[in-house]
Design a protein around this motif. Structure first.
Motif, PDB file in Angstrom:
ATOM      1  N   ARG A  46      40.627  43.046  34.825  1.00 17.18           N
ATOM      2  CA  ARG A  46      40.641  42.131  35.966  1.00 17.18           C
ATOM      3  C   ARG A  46      40.481  42.890  37.285  1.00 17.18           C
ATOM      4  O   ARG A  46      39.687  42.515  38.142  1.00 17.18           O
ATOM      5  CB  ARG A  46      41.943  41.327  35.981  1.00 17.18           C
ATOM      6  CG  ARG A  46      42.084  40.405  37.174  1.00 17.18           C
ATOM      7  CD  ARG A  46      43.402  39.657  37.109  1.00 17.18           C
ATOM      8  NE  ARG A  46      43.362  38.650  36.086  1.00 17.18           N
ATOM      9  CZ  ARG A  46      43.156  37.354  36.327  1.00 17.18           C
ATOM     10  NH1 ARG A  46      42.999  36.948  37.531  1.00 17.18           N
ATOM     11  NH2 ARG A  46      43.122  36.500  35.345  1.00 17.18           N
ATOM     12  N   THR A 103      36.989  44.458  37.524  1.00  9.55           N
ATOM     13  CA  THR A 103      36.014  43.420  37.850  1.00  9.55           C
ATOM     14  C   THR A 103      36.087  43.061  39.329  1.00  9.55           C
ATOM     15  O   THR A 103      35.060  42.915  39.997  1.00  9.55           O
ATOM     16  CB  THR A 103      36.252  42.165  36.986  1.00  9.55           C
ATOM     17  OG1 THR A 103      36.194  42.543  35.613  1.00  9.55           O
ATOM     18  CG2 THR A 103      35.235  41.095  37.281  1.00  9.55           C
ATOM     19  N   LYS A 104      37.299  42.924  39.853  1.00 10.88           N
ATOM     20  CA  LYS A 104      37.486  42.608  41.274  1.00 10.88           C
ATOM     21  C   LYS A 104      36.868  43.685  42.148  1.00 10.88           C
ATOM     22  O   LYS A 104      36.123  43.389  43.089  1.00 10.88           O
ATOM     23  CB  LYS A 104      38.971  42.455  41.586  1.00 10.88           C
ATOM     24  CG  LYS A 104      39.290  42.277  43.060  1.00 10.88           C
ATOM     25  CD  LYS A 104      40.775  42.303  43.321  1.00 10.88           C
ATOM     26  CE  LYS A 104      41.294  43.692  43.109  1.00 10.88           C
ATOM     27  NZ  LYS A 104      42.683  43.923  43.414  1.00 10.88           N
TER      28      LYS A 104
END
Length: 161
Positions: free
Chosen positions: A4, A7-8
């Motif tokens: 996560r 990806t951010k």
């Protein structure tokens, strides 16, 4: 590092690269410095440094790679780190914008040290000749910052979905 978070950071880097390329025809008028400050305020200093460094590397491959990219990375590290320390006690958007204006001018000073050395020029004339570009960079950053802060204000809504 979680998927996560990775990806951010990848998406924020891609956004920064696209913005830098989109505004490439305007000398020193780019929203990425303001975006780096917003990322630093929203997600933390390490994320801001990571995105700024990776953006300089990626766009360096697209726009032309040279040793000045090291200077850009270090200059952003200097102003983001100073900003991180200064913003702990400042919550007012106007004061933050003024500080960001000053830090962006500092970026111009620091990058001029690297650039003058790279080109074998004397520092003071080199820096003084670039003050109009530094001023354009600082003004555009100060104008983009409140807009980007407003967009990122509700970041938790976008991250959780």
């Amino acid at each position: 590092m979680t998927i996560r978070k990775l990806t951010k950071l990848a998406l924020l880097t891609a956004l920064s690269c696209v913005l830098r390329l989109a505004f490439g025809s305007l000398p020193n008028i780019k929203p990425i410095t303001a975006l780096f400050f917003v990322i630093m305020l929203t997600f933390g200093l390490v994320d801001g440094l990571f995105v700024s460094s990776l953006t300089m590397l990626v766009t360096g491959f697209l726009m032309g790679f040279s040793p000045i990219i090291i200077g850009q990375i270090l200059s952003y590290a200097v102003i983001l780190t100073i900003g991180f320390g200064l913003f702990k006690g400042v919550r007012n958007l106007i004061y933050r914008t003024i500080i960001i204006f000053c830090l962006t001018m500092l970026y111009g000073f620091v990058i001029s040290i690297f650039s003058a050395r790279l080109f074998g020029a004397s520092f003071l004339p080199f820096w003084l000749s670039g003050l109009t570009f530094d001023l354009a960079h600082a003004v555009s950053t100060a104008l983009f910052f409140p807009v980007l802060v407003t967009i990122f204000k509700n970041k938790q809504v976008y991250i959780k979905r």
